[in-house]
Design a protein around this motif. Structure first.
Motif, mmCIF file in Angstrom:
data_model
loop_
_atom_site.group_PDB
_atom_site.id
_atom_site.type_symbol
_atom_site.label_atom_id
_atom_site.label_comp_id
_atom_site.label_asym_id
_atom_site.label_seq_id
_atom_site.Cartn_x
_atom_site.Cartn_y
_atom_site.Cartn_z
ATOM 1 N N ASN A 39 0.885 -1.171 0.000
ATOM 2 C CA ASN A 39 0.000 0.000 0.000
ATOM 3 C C ASN A 39 0.920 1.217 0.000
ATOM 4 N N VAL A 40 1.031 1.886 -1.132
ATOM 5 C CA VAL A 40 2.035 2.924 -1.306
ATOM 6 C C VAL A 40 1.408 4.206 -1.846
ATOM 7 N N ALA A 41 1.954 5.341 -1.440
ATOM 8 C CA ALA A 41 1.510 6.643 -1.940
ATOM 9 C C ALA A 41 2.756 7.463 -2.295
ATOM 10 N N MET A 42 2.545 8.569 -2.988
ATOM 11 C CA MET A 42 3.685 9.413 -3.358
ATOM 12 C C MET A 42 3.259 10.873 -3.420
ATOM 13 N N THR A 43 4.237 11.756 -3.418
ATOM 14 C CA THR A 43 3.953 13.176 -3.580
ATOM 15 C C THR A 43 3.434 13.433 -4.985
ATOM 16 N N GLU A 44 2.638 14.470 -5.098
ATOM 17 C CA GLU A 44 2.073 14.811 -6.403
ATOM 18 C C GLU A 44 3.045 15.660 -7.200
ATOM 19 N N GLU A 45 2.993 15.488 -8.517
ATOM 20 C CA GLU A 45 3.801 16.260 -9.463
ATOM 21 C C GLU A 45 5.274 16.241 -9.041
ATOM 22 N N ASN A 46 5.914 17.413 -8.972
ATOM 23 C CA ASN A 46 7.327 17.446 -8.583
ATOM 24 C C ASN A 46 7.519 18.215 -7.278
ATOM 25 N N ARG A 47 6.580 18.052 -6.352
ATOM 26 C CA ARG A 47 6.689 18.703 -5.046
ATOM 27 C C ARG A 47 7.859 18.111 -4.268
ATOM 28 N N ASN A 48 8.777 18.978 -3.825
ATOM 29 C CA ASN A 48 9.974 18.458 -3.148
ATOM 30 C C ASN A 48 10.489 19.367 -2.039
ATOM 31 N N THR A 49 9.619 20.265 -1.550
ATOM 32 C CA THR A 49 9.972 21.157 -0.449
ATOM 33 C C THR A 49 9.232 20.714 0.820
ATOM 34 N N PRO A 50 9.620 21.225 1.995
ATOM 35 C CA PRO A 50 8.910 20.832 3.216
ATOM 36 C C PRO A 50 7.405 21.052 3.123
ATOM 37 N N MET A 51 6.986 22.195 2.583
ATOM 38 C CA MET A 51 5.554 22.473 2.488
ATOM 39 C C MET A 51 4.893 21.644 1.402
ATOM 40 N N GLY A 52 5.586 21.460 0.263
ATOM 41 C CA GLY A 52 5.017 20.647 -0.812
ATOM 42 C C GLY A 52 4.775 19.220 -0.378
ATOM 43 N N ILE A 53 5.742 18.639 0.342
ATOM 44 C CA ILE A 53 5.587 17.278 0.850
ATOM 45 C C ILE A 53 4.460 17.222 1.882
ATOM 46 N N ALA A 54 4.371 18.246 2.713
ATOM 47 C CA ALA A 54 3.310 18.302 3.729
ATOM 48 C C ALA A 54 1.928 18.280 3.090
ATOM 49 N N LEU A 55 1.764 18.985 1.982
ATOM 50 C CA LEU A 55 0.468 19.012 1.296
ATOM 51 C C LEU A 55 0.045 17.617 0.855
ATOM 52 N N SER A 56 1.016 16.815 0.405
ATOM 53 C CA SER A 56 0.703 15.440 0.004
ATOM 54 C C SER A 56 0.444 14.544 1.207
ATOM 55 N N ILE A 57 1.203 14.729 2.275
ATOM 56 C CA ILE A 57 1.000 13.931 3.494
ATOM 57 C C ILE A 57 -0.389 14.161 4.065
ATOM 58 N N ASN A 58 -0.865 15.386 3.975
ATOM 59 C CA ASN A 58 -2.189 15.706 4.511
ATOM 60 C C ASN A 58 -3.316 14.947 3.817
ATOM 61 N N LYS A 59 -3.030 14.398 2.632
ATOM 62 C CA LYS A 59 -4.039 13.632 1.882
ATOM 63 C C LYS A 59 -3.949 12.138 2.149
ATOM 64 N N LEU A 60 -2.949 11.708 2.919
ATOM 65 C CA LEU A 60 -2.799 10.280 3.212
ATOM 66 C C LEU A 60 -3.878 9.808 4.177
#
Length: 348
Positions: A39-60
């Motif tokens: 069961n795997v997830a990933m960041t969207e698009e090319n988000r690679n900053t602390p805030m960008g990664i946080a936005l993806s984590i919030n959807k987990l």
């Protein structure tokens, strides 16, 4: 901080990818190879900053076993910051080149920054290193659990056949071998794929599943992405803004149908080496292109490289996208191949 706490409490393991190139491509490939077994997830698009990664984590949902993310670095200390928020269980370092040396200063500083990912991996984790010269050096220096495509004799590709929009090869995973096909284009894409195969194998994904999943890997948008429209072959490499990516794209262009048209803006953020590197790019373009459309701040440097190689094709200088389109209309025809190299923002 809230996102970091959320993923820590969930127990989801973090797979972090860094390097001067190939981060998004490796993330997308690895996601496909792991999906279905984990069961795997990933960041969207090319988000690679602390805030960008946080936005993806919030959807987990919190039920994920692994979360794949990119660790970007535009200045010294970025990898350390990302590792503090999101301590990696598994690390992947694709390679190092002079990209962003205008910000970092030297290649050694870039090397040290990327290597921090390996040094911040949890004790029970491992780090995978790409086939790049500097990644191999890191592999030798790293004392933790590690794998490397270059050092691994059990995972490799042979009988590689590069076609327009397709690559076929025999993939060896330990004692097993199978003929596979992928829509990924270019030498760098194959190296990214093998690196992800090595990681998936280390994570105990069965070889049979890896063979099966490779055909499901899709092209990463704007990273030597192939398409065909109106009989024209299009290679969209507009997000691949580093010297290694440019050279691999030109190498792939050489197998594509003529006339070959290169829309070039060169590479930026190289500091004192920017002019010389773009001259080299011009020299390499000269060996494969029939028409060259130049724009951006590197026009003169690329043109110098073209002239050094006694380039006999058409050279067009453009200001802005509208003029590029007009120039393309003059030379494009059915059967032609167009390479869009590095779609730089207006500031360049």
């Amino acid at each position: 901080m809230a996102a970091a706490e959320k993923i820590h409490k969930s127990g989801t393991k973090i797979i972090a990818i860094t390097g001067s190139f190939g981060k998004t491509s490796c993330k997308n490939i690895l996601y496909v190879l792991l999906k279905g077994y984990y069961n795997v997830a990933m960041t969207e698009e090319n988000r690679n900053t602390p805030m960008g990664i946080a936005l993806s984590i919030n959807k987990l949902t919190g039920t994920e076993e692994y979360f794949i993310c990119e660790f970007g670095a535009r200045k010294k200390g970025d990898i350390e910051e990302l590792s503090a928020y999101y301590p990696p269980d598994i690390g992947i370092i694709t390679g190092v080149c002079g990209q962003h040396s205008g910000v970092f200063g030297t290649l050694q500083v870039i090397y040290n920054e990327k290597f921090l990912l390996a040094k911040n991996i949890k004790k029970e984790g491992f780090c995978a290193f790409g086939n790049n010269l500097y990644a191999k050096k890191m592999y030798k220096e790293y004392v933790g659990d590690k794998i490397s495509v270059g050092a691994c004799e059990d995972i490799y590709a042979e009988n590689v056949c590069r076609l327009v929009g397709k690559t076929t090869f025999n993939l060896h995973i330990h004692e097993k071998c199978e003929a596979v096909s992928t829509c990924l284009c270019g030498k760098q894409a194959l190296e990214n794929l093998l690196l992800c195969v090595a990681v998936a194998d280390k994570m105990r994904v069965p070889a049979e599943m890896i063979f099966l999943r490779i055909s499901s890997v899709e092209q990463t948008p704007h990273r030597l992405e192939y398409s065909c429209a109106g009989g024209v072959h299009i290679l969209d490499d507009s997000y691949n803004s580093n010297t290694i990516g440019v050279r691999y794209a030109l190498e792939y262009l050489s197998i594509c149908p003529s006339p070959r048209i290169v829309v070039a803006q060169g590479v930026v953020e190289l500091g004192i080496r920017q002019r010389e590197e773009n001259i080299h790019i011009g020299e390499e373009i000269a060996s494969v292109a029939d028409h060259v459309i130049l724009s951006g701040i590197n026009k003169k440097a690329i043109r110098t490289g073209l002239k050094r190689k006694m380039y006999k094709g058409t050279i067009m200088n453009c200001r802005g996208l509208k003029k590029v389109k007009k120039s393309l209309k003059r030379v494009v025809c059915p059967g032609a191949t167009v390479l869009f190299q590095n779609d730089l923002p207006d500031i360049y």
